[in-house]
Design an enzyme around this catalytic site. Structure first.
Site, mmCIF file in Angstrom:
data_model
loop_
_atom_site.group_PDB
_atom_site.id
_atom_site.type_symbol
_atom_site.label_atom_id
_atom_site.label_comp_id
_atom_site.label_asym_id
_atom_site.label_seq_id
_atom_site.Cartn_x
_atom_site.Cartn_y
_atom_site.Cartn_z
ATOM 1 C CD GLN A 239 -0.427 1.931 10.446
ATOM 2 O OE1 GLN A 239 -0.966 2.096 9.368
ATOM 3 N NE2 GLN A 239 0.665 2.576 10.759
ATOM 4 C CB CYS B 283 -0.970 -0.027 1.174
ATOM 5 S SG CYS B 283 -0.203 -0.368 2.778
ATOM 6 C CB SER B 284 0.968 4.500 1.467
ATOM 7 O OG SER B 284 1.844 5.609 1.470
ATOM 8 C CB ALA B 285 2.995 2.629 5.637
ATOM 9 N N GLY B 286 2.939 -0.076 3.678
ATOM 10 C CA GLY B 286 3.208 -1.512 3.636
ATOM 11 C C GLY B 286 2.911 -2.214 4.943
ATOM 12 N N GLY C 128 -0.607 -1.383 7.080
ATOM 13 C CA GLY C 128 -2.033 -1.388 7.397
ATOM 14 C C GLY C 128 -2.860 -2.220 6.448
ATOM 15 N NE ARG C 129 -4.301 1.694 2.448
ATOM 16 C CZ ARG C 129 -4.304 2.826 1.764
ATOM 17 N NH1 ARG C 129 -5.315 3.122 0.973
ATOM 18 N NH2 ARG C 129 -3.306 3.681 1.871
#
Length: 336
Positions: A227, A180-183, A185-186
């Protein structure tokens, strides 16, 4: 920042994030508080010109079965797209699941690492196009309906996405790349759902099965995987095959292709009128409450509460004088 549970887990298992914190690698992290564990980080060994670093913000996660594994990665930065493709090539990735948009809520969440149809783009020594001398087929599934810090309005879309990814992966034993963005949460939710699917298919669901245990197993390998509590609730709903009824999304994205840019509207809170402050002198107090304070019509009501030697009510403070010196000790305390 990582919560108490994550810090306890790191301490208990001796997990460290030293490589990601090295000065030369700090700029390769999208978020300074999301670093891969040294014990499970993806190590790059494929050499490219002008880049011999082995670091990328990505982690290996072991799946529920022997031949199932994942790479949980942050969305690449403009400076790490080449490293992203080094990882894909080195580990022979066949399927990529992208769970974020390039821009969300007006903020850049992921650098584009693919190319529009019938066009080509170069990322270091890698050229992404339709035909090349040495080619590999990589299938990317881009899930557009997962808002940042939230969950999709219904579960069926995520389940269909995972089914497509599994079908495309087939018997290929390379890791499924999820980002995802941070890798965390999603990405963590997707890995956990697929992990639970494999447990069900291979009949490994025990009587004491706990989704939280699955989450903790993932967190041992990727920091803060799954997250938020919202993500955990979404996993419970999906596992129970309870599809949420569609509800209008409060998120607006600004990178819809062919559409006008949309941004979230944020309305400032209405400012409350400042209340006048009046400090009453000692002779304005009658021992229980303050009476009317002159012509300004400032009144202290009977709702006042005495705290720490002062009376507080409706924004006004009536200060009283401090007692003069200590009180005499009880006679019994003075006896030897």
């Amino acid at each position: 920042l990582p919560g108490p549970a994550t810090l306890v887990l790191k301490s208990k298992l001796g997990l460290t994030c030293e490589v990601g914190a090295i000065q030369e690698n700090v700029k390769k992290n999208r978020y300074k508080d999301v670093l891969p564990y040294d014990q499970s980080r993806v190590v790059l060994s494929l050499p490219v010109a002008d880049c011999d670093s082995d670091y990328i913000n990505a982690s290996f996660i072991q799946g529920a079965t022997k031949n199932r594994s994942y790479i949980a990665s942050q969305g690449p930065l403009s400076s790490t797209v080449t490293d992203f493709w080094r990882m894909i090539w080195q580990y022979d990735v066949k399927v990529i699941v992208m769970a974020c948009r390039e821009v969300e809520m007006g903020k850049k969440k992921c650098q584009r690492y693919w190319t529009p149809l019938h066009q080509s783009a170069a990322f270091g020594p890698f050229t992404v196009c339709n035909v090349s001398k040495d080619t590999r087929s990589v299938v990317q599934y881009h899930f557009l309906s997962w808002p940042d810090h939230d969950v999709p309005s219904e579960a069926q879309g995520v389940l269909s996405l995972l089914e497509l990814a599994r079908t495309t992966q087939g018997t290929h034993t390379s890791p499924l790349l999820v980002h995802c963005s941070a890798g965390c949460g999603r990405t963590g939710v997707i890995c956990a759902l697929d992990y639970i699917h494999d447990l069900l298919v291979t009949k490994q669901i025990a009587a004491d099965f706990s989704i939280m245990k699955v989450v903790l197993e993932l967190r041992k390998q990727r920091t803060t995987a799954v997250q938020t509590k919202v993500g955990e609730a979404a996993m419970n709903d999906t596992y129970a095959v309870v599809n949420k009824s569609p509800s209008p999304s409060s998120h607006h994205y600004d990178n819809n292709l062919g559409e006008a840019a949309l941004y979230s509207t944020i309305k400032p809170r209405a400012k409350r009128a400042a209340m006048p402050i009046h400090t009453a002198s000692a002779n304005e107090m009658d021992g229980e409450r303050c009476a009317s304070l002159g012509n300004d019509d400032f009144h202290l009501t009977s709702g006042e509460q005495e705290r720490g030697g002062r009376s507080e009510t409706d924004g006004f403070n009536c200060r009283v004088q401090k007692p003069r010196g200590p009180r005499d000790l009880p006679a019994g305390w003075r006896q030897l």
